[in-house]
Design a protein around this motif. Structure first.
Motif, PDB file in Angstrom:
ATOM      1  N   VAL A  24      42.466  56.353  40.197  1.00 14.38           N
ATOM      2  CA  VAL A  24      42.689  56.466  41.641  1.00 14.38           C
ATOM      3  C   VAL A  24      41.673  55.623  42.399  1.00 14.38           C
ATOM      4  O   VAL A  24      42.023  54.931  43.362  1.00 14.38           O
ATOM      5  CB  VAL A  24      42.628  57.949  42.077  1.00 14.38           C
ATOM      6  CG1 VAL A  24      42.556  58.079  43.591  1.00 14.38           C
ATOM      7  CG2 VAL A  24      43.823  58.694  41.532  1.00 14.38           C
ATOM      8  N   THR A  25      40.436  55.635  41.954  1.00 12.67           N
ATOM      9  CA  THR A  25      39.412  54.817  42.597  1.00 12.67           C
ATOM     10  C   THR A  25      39.727  53.337  42.460  1.00 12.67           C
ATOM     11  O   THR A  25      39.614  52.576  43.423  1.00 12.67           O
ATOM     12  CB  THR A  25      38.029  55.123  41.981  1.00 12.67           C
ATOM     13  OG1 THR A  25      37.763  56.509  42.134  1.00 12.67           O
ATOM     14  CG2 THR A  25      36.941  54.320  42.659  1.00 12.67           C
ATOM     15  N   ASN A  28      42.556  52.268  44.788  1.00 11.63           N
ATOM     16  CA  ASN A  28      42.212  52.234  46.208  1.00 11.63           C
ATOM     17  C   ASN A  28      41.267  51.109  46.569  1.00 11.63           C
ATOM     18  O   ASN A  28      41.048  50.858  47.750  1.00 11.63           O
ATOM     19  CB  ASN A  28      41.614  53.574  46.645  1.00 11.63           C
ATOM     20  CG  ASN A  28      42.663  54.650  46.710  1.00 11.63           C
ATOM     21  OD1 ASN A  28      43.818  54.372  47.001  1.00 11.63           O
ATOM     22  ND2 ASN A  28      42.277  55.873  46.428  1.00 11.63           N
TER      23      ASN A  28
END
Length: 57
Positions: A24-25, A28
């Motif tokens: 997820v990091t 993003n």
């Protein structure tokens, strides 16, 4: 016995949570930025197809 199984599953769950957080990091962060703001070099698009092939196949 139950404590060993519980520890094994908890380590696996922790590893899965860390992996999802890393994905997820990374998602993003976004695409990398260009170092300079100059536009890309102009490229030519050939509309006639391949030069070595005949069009009456």
């Amino acid at each position: 016995m139950l404590r060993r199984i519980s520890a094994r599953y908890s380590r696996g769950l922790l590893a899965a949570v860390i992996a999802v957080a890393a994905l997820v990091t990374a998602a993003n962060v976004g695409p990398a930025r260009a170092a300079d703001q100059a536009p890309a070099a102009h490229t030519v698009t050939h509309m006639t197809g391949h030069q070595g092939l005949s069009t009456g196949r």
